[in-house]
Design a protein around this motif. Structure first.
Motif, mmCIF file in Angstrom:
data_model
loop_
_atom_site.group_PDB
_atom_site.id
_atom_site.type_symbol
_atom_site.label_atom_id
_atom_site.label_comp_id
_atom_site.label_asym_id
_atom_site.label_seq_id
_atom_site.Cartn_x
_atom_site.Cartn_y
_atom_site.Cartn_z
ATOM 1 N N PHE A 133 0.811 -1.218 0.000
ATOM 2 C CA PHE A 133 0.000 0.000 0.000
ATOM 3 C C PHE A 133 0.850 1.277 0.000
ATOM 4 C CE2 PHE A 133 -2.826 -3.237 1.575
ATOM 5 C CZ PHE A 133 -4.050 -2.912 1.009
ATOM 6 N N ALA A 134 2.086 1.189 -0.527
ATOM 7 C CA ALA A 134 2.968 2.356 -0.528
ATOM 8 C C ALA A 134 2.351 3.518 -1.304
ATOM 9 C CB ALA A 134 4.327 1.992 -1.104
ATOM 10 N N ASP A 135 1.605 3.222 -2.378
ATOM 11 C CA ASP A 135 1.002 4.274 -3.206
ATOM 12 C C ASP A 135 -0.511 4.323 -3.032
ATOM 13 O OD1 ASP A 135 3.351 5.300 -4.679
ATOM 14 O OD2 ASP A 135 3.464 3.228 -5.395
ATOM 15 N N SER A 136 -0.981 3.828 -1.908
ATOM 16 C CA SER A 136 -2.412 3.861 -1.606
ATOM 17 C C SER A 136 -2.599 4.420 -0.208
ATOM 18 C CB SER A 136 -3.001 2.453 -1.707
ATOM 19 O OG SER A 136 -4.380 2.464 -1.414
ATOM 20 N N ARG A 137 -3.860 4.477 0.184
ATOM 21 C CA ARG A 137 -4.164 4.916 1.540
ATOM 22 C C ARG A 137 -5.463 4.280 1.984
ATOM 23 N NH1 ARG A 137 -3.893 10.866 4.331
ATOM 24 N NH2 ARG A 137 -5.114 10.376 6.173
ATOM 25 N N VAL A 138 -5.449 3.696 3.173
ATOM 26 C CA VAL A 138 -6.644 3.095 3.740
ATOM 27 C C VAL A 138 -7.415 4.202 4.460
ATOM 28 C CG1 VAL A 138 -7.537 1.371 5.320
ATOM 29 C CG2 VAL A 138 -5.464 0.902 4.001
ATOM 30 N N VAL A 139 -8.631 4.492 3.979
ATOM 31 C CA VAL A 139 -9.325 5.703 4.391
ATOM 32 C C VAL A 139 -10.308 5.488 5.531
ATOM 33 C CG1 VAL A 139 -10.841 7.571 3.622
ATOM 34 C CG2 VAL A 139 -9.045 6.711 2.109
ATOM 35 N N ASP A 140 -11.112 4.396 5.470
ATOM 36 C CA ASP A 140 -12.201 4.272 6.437
ATOM 37 C C ASP A 140 -12.363 2.830 6.905
ATOM 38 O OD1 ASP A 140 -13.285 3.051 4.247
ATOM 39 O OD2 ASP A 140 -14.764 4.612 3.826
ATOM 40 N N MET A 141 -13.385 2.591 7.710
ATOM 41 C CA MET A 141 -13.616 1.267 8.269
ATOM 42 C C MET A 141 -14.064 0.263 7.217
ATOM 43 S SD MET A 141 -12.645 1.266 11.302
ATOM 44 C CE MET A 141 -13.226 -0.376 11.710
ATOM 45 N N SER A 142 -14.703 0.712 6.151
ATOM 46 C CA SER A 142 -15.044 -0.190 5.052
ATOM 47 C C SER A 142 -13.775 -0.768 4.438
ATOM 48 C CB SER A 142 -15.858 0.554 3.991
ATOM 49 O OG SER A 142 -17.088 0.983 4.512
ATOM 50 N N ALA A 143 -12.748 0.066 4.331
ATOM 51 C CA ALA A 143 -11.465 -0.394 3.788
ATOM 52 C C ALA A 143 -10.807 -1.397 4.726
ATOM 53 C CB ALA A 143 -10.552 0.798 3.552
ATOM 54 N N ILE A 144 -10.858 -1.128 6.034
ATOM 55 C CA ILE A 144 -10.293 -2.057 7.018
ATOM 56 C C ILE A 144 -11.006 -3.404 6.941
ATOM 57 C CG2 ILE A 144 -10.128 -2.532 9.495
ATOM 58 C CD1 ILE A 144 -8.032 -0.603 8.621
ATOM 59 N N LEU B 178 1.363 0.025 5.784
ATOM 60 C CA LEU B 178 0.128 0.518 6.400
ATOM 61 C C LEU B 178 0.488 1.357 7.616
ATOM 62 C CD1 LEU B 178 -2.182 -2.623 6.266
ATOM 63 C CD2 LEU B 178 -2.386 -0.556 4.900
ATOM 64 N N SER B 179 -0.357 2.317 7.937
ATOM 65 C CA SER B 179 -0.080 3.181 9.074
ATOM 66 C C SER B 179 -0.302 2.414 10.376
ATOM 67 C CB SER B 179 -1.000 4.400 9.051
ATOM 68 O OG SER B 179 -2.316 4.009 9.407
ATOM 69 N N PRO B 180 0.308 2.873 11.478
ATOM 70 C CA PRO B 180 0.071 2.237 12.785
ATOM 71 C C PRO B 180 -1.412 2.162 13.127
ATOM 72 C CG PRO B 180 1.888 3.795 12.930
ATOM 73 C CD PRO B 180 1.282 3.972 11.572
ATOM 74 N N ASP B 181 -2.149 3.159 12.707
ATOM 75 C CA ASP B 181 -3.583 3.191 12.950
ATOM 76 C C ASP B 181 -4.281 2.011 12.271
ATOM 77 O OD1 ASP B 181 -6.047 4.299 13.723
ATOM 78 O OD2 ASP B 181 -6.293 5.152 11.729
ATOM 79 N N CYS B 182 -3.908 1.751 11.017
ATOM 80 C CA CYS B 182 -4.481 0.622 10.287
ATOM 81 C C CYS B 182 -4.115 -0.692 10.963
ATOM 82 C CB CYS B 182 -3.968 0.606 8.850
ATOM 83 S SG CYS B 182 -4.534 1.981 7.850
ATOM 84 N N ARG B 183 -2.876 -0.809 11.380
ATOM 85 C CA ARG B 183 -2.404 -2.064 11.980
ATOM 86 C C ARG B 183 -3.190 -2.393 13.248
ATOM 87 N NH1 ARG B 183 2.832 0.203 10.609
ATOM 88 N NH2 ARG B 183 3.283 0.705 12.791
ATOM 89 N N ARG B 184 -3.531 -1.359 14.028
ATOM 90 C CA ARG B 184 -4.281 -1.591 15.258
ATOM 91 C C ARG B 184 -5.702 -2.094 14.982
ATOM 92 N NH1 ARG B 184 -1.998 3.315 16.835
ATOM 93 N NH2 ARG B 184 -3.987 4.390 16.531
ATOM 94 N N LEU B 185 -6.256 -1.674 13.854
ATOM 95 C CA LEU B 185 -7.644 -1.997 13.554
ATOM 96 C C LEU B 185 -7.832 -3.326 12.837
ATOM 97 C CD1 LEU B 185 -8.872 1.547 12.450
ATOM 98 C CD2 LEU B 185 -9.366 0.385 14.593
ATOM 99 N N LEU B 186 -6.755 -3.920 12.328
ATOM 100 C CA LEU B 186 -6.852 -5.197 11.629
ATOM 101 C C LEU B 186 -6.999 -6.346 12.623
ATOM 102 C CD1 LEU B 186 -4.294 -4.713 8.746
ATOM 103 C CD2 LEU B 186 -6.740 -5.048 8.520
ATOM 104 N N ALA B 187 -7.837 -7.306 12.259
ATOM 105 C CA ALA B 187 -8.164 -8.388 13.184
ATOM 106 C C ALA B 187 -6.974 -9.281 13.500
ATOM 107 C CB ALA B 187 -9.311 -9.221 12.609
ATOM 108 N N LYS B 188 -6.167 -9.649 12.475
ATOM 109 C CA LYS B 188 -5.045 -10.561 12.671
ATOM 110 C C LYS B 188 -3.738 -9.859 12.315
ATOM 111 C CE LYS B 188 -7.876 -14.629 11.691
ATOM 112 N NZ LYS B 188 -8.059 -15.841 10.846
ATOM 113 N N ALA B 189 -3.547 -8.687 12.859
ATOM 114 C CA ALA B 189 -2.420 -7.847 12.469
ATOM 115 C C ALA B 189 -1.080 -8.542 12.680
ATOM 116 C CB ALA B 189 -2.464 -6.531 13.234
ATOM 117 N N ASP B 190 -0.900 -9.221 13.781
ATOM 118 C CA ASP B 190 0.404 -9.820 14.091
ATOM 119 C C ASP B 190 0.803 -10.879 13.075
ATOM 120 O OD1 ASP B 190 0.534 -8.207 16.293
ATOM 121 O OD2 ASP B 190 -0.236 -9.722 17.694
#
Length: 510
Positions: free
Chosen positions: A444-455, A477-489
């Motif tokens: 996602f270097a040239d993208s951006r995750v904008v909202d919860m639908s994207a997550i 992905l931003s730290p914010d995105c990583r926190r919101l993903l279900a299986k981030a680790d």
């Protein structure tokens, strides 16, 4: 004589002669407008005139846009007319006070910056629709009290005086700008009518403007929850309409003068003015684009012109009503028609073939809604919503993926464009889960995750790969995105140096 002094702004240059003469012109132009809007709201003429005085004075002193004029407006009259007819004038005063309190809160919370979300085609449509309203409102003076069009010599005299007024306003600035052309036009036509004893409609024929200083008056309504239930919907709409019209007018004046007003300060000033107006027997109001353009086109740039306009309006009400009531309506009609011509964004017509079709549609739609319904807030709201939908649709089509398989047999999906609710479907179609290799990297270097639908889309795509026994990695992905993903680790690759930092729109984060 020019000085460098102004109320609450000691660095602003003030041309005192221009400011005073421009303020006098605006005061004359305020009278028929305030009276007409009071009638529109089923109120007495003095209610509109008191509102024009209070609104004009308070916003001139405390407002965020020097040179802008406020007073009783048609947009507010349209809102309160039902309340006036059903509950009476006291409930109108109470609603005006409450609307002012709402505006003060909005300005204090710095919500004035939201006006930046209004796109240019919507502003064009708003301005053009308002110009049409101003022009159409002048046509009433060409009718009898029964609603029939004037005819014969009465019509010819009125037309002659109107066109002569317009000619002076158009031609005098080409010869000299020493005095405001609008004021000269009013005085010349007034002199011609008085000397030749021409029989034509005057301000006094419309309504008497004789009165005293606005009386302090606490709205005589029950202080009960039932009263709040009655006035709150009107107050909320009044506050919204007033702020939208005021801040759009502020933006227009900013463009003309190539300066920057302060939207939040103006919002607070509008609120203070409405609270004061409600306690001093006024119908409330907001910024007036017509009178503001008269003021700016006359050369005024400072607070002094607005103060002079308000004070002179009160002087006319208290001491000069007999003289002002003799001013021919033709002179004021000609002035307002020239304002309508000057208000209309003629450049918007020239750029029709050069603008995107959706922008042209927006501009015409807002113009029509404004002109037909006389509801500026609704027109702007419709325009903003449609502009947002157009923007979302355009961006939804822009998401794409560049695919490649590296020397290790790992498939890379490099995502371009924003990932949000509108582009989720297109995003999901990019992946060939069944035929992809056992290891996949989504970058996602040239993208951006904008909202919860994207997550949620990211969670689902990782689940799809997981169900067929394949491993997926998400990069950049931003730290914010990583926190919101279900299986981030399990699925994230973290790069401290390259990972972006931004917030995803989320109820959790709010």
């Amino acid at each position: 004589m020019k000085k460098y002094f102004n109320l609450f702004d000691f660095s602003q240059r003030v041309d005192y002669k221009t400011e005073v003469l421009s303020g006098l012109t605006v005061a004359l132009a305020l009278i028929p407008e305030a009276v007409a809007f009071a009638f529109m709201a089923d109120l007495s003429p003095l209610t509109g005139l008191y509102a024009a005085f209070v609104m004009g004075l308070v916003t001139a002193i405390f407002g965020g846009r020097p040179g802008m004029i406020s007073g009783a407006t048609g947009a507010i009259a349209v809102v309160i007319v039902t309340l006036s007819k059903t509950e009476g004038v006291e409930y109108v005063f109470a609603a005006v006070v409450l609307s002012g309190i709402i505006q003060i809160i909005a300005g204090t919370l710095k919500l004035g910056k939201l006006i930046r979300l209004v796109p240019h085609p919507v502003i064009f449509g708003f301005v053009n629709g308002l110009a049409i309203i101003i022009f159409m409102s002048q046509l009433d003076q060409f009718k009898t009290q029964e609603g029939a069009w004037l005819s014969g010599m009465t019509l010819y005299v009125l037309l002659g005086l109107v066109f002569f007024t317009m000619l002076i306003i158009w031609g005098l600035p080409k010869l000299t700008k020493a005095v405001p052309a609008s004021l000269v036009a009013i005085l010349v036509v007034f002199g011609i009518v008085a000397l030749l004893k021409i029989d034509t409609k005057t301000v006094g024929d419309v309504a008497s403007i004789k009165g005293g200083f606005p009386p302090f008056h606490i709205p005589n309504v029950p202080f009960a929850f039932e009263t709040l239930q009655i006035i709150f919907p009107y107050a909320l709409i009044m506050a919204g309409v007033g702020l939208i019209e005021s801040l759009l007018t502020l933006n227009i004046i900013d463009e003309i003068t190539e300066t920057r007003g302060r939207s939040n300060k103006e919002a607070v000033a509008q609120g203070i003015a409405n609270v004061t107006s409600g306690f001093f027997s006024g119908m409330g109001g907001c910024a007036m684009i017509g009178q503001s353009l008269i003021n700016i086109s006359s050369g005024a740039r400072a607070r002094l012109s607005g103060i002079v306009a308000a004070v002179m309006l009160l002087v006319f009400i208290v001491f000069g009503s007999g003289l002002i009531e003799q001013v021919p309506m033709a002179a004021l009609n000609g002035l307002m028609i020239m304002v309508a011509i000057g208000t209309f964004e003629w450049a918007s017509i020239k750029t029709i073939n050069k603008m995107p079709k959706k922008d042209i549609f927006l501009m015409f739609l807002v113009t029509i809604v404004t002109a037909v319904l006389h509801n500026l807030a609704l027109a702007v709201l419709i325009g903003v919503i449609l502009a947002a939908l157009f923007f979302a649709w355009d961006n939804a089509k822009r998401i794409r993926a560049r695919k490649r398989i590296d020397e290790n047999g790992v498939k890379h999906y490099e995502i371009f464009g924003p990932l949000f609710f509108g582009s989720v479907s297109a995003f999901n179609e990019k992946f060939d889960v069944l035929n992809d290799p056992d290891e996949v990297i989504i970058d996602f270097a040239d993208s951006r995750v904008v909202d919860m639908s994207a997550i949620e889309a990211l969670n689902k795509i990782t689940e799809r790969y997981s169900k067929v026994g394949k491993k997926v990695h998400l990069r950049h992905l931003s730290p914010d995105c990583r926190r919101l993903l279900a299986k981030a680790d399990e699925i994230l690759e973290i790069n401290i140096l390259e990972d972006p930092s931004y917030k995803v729109i989320s109820d959790d984060l709010a």
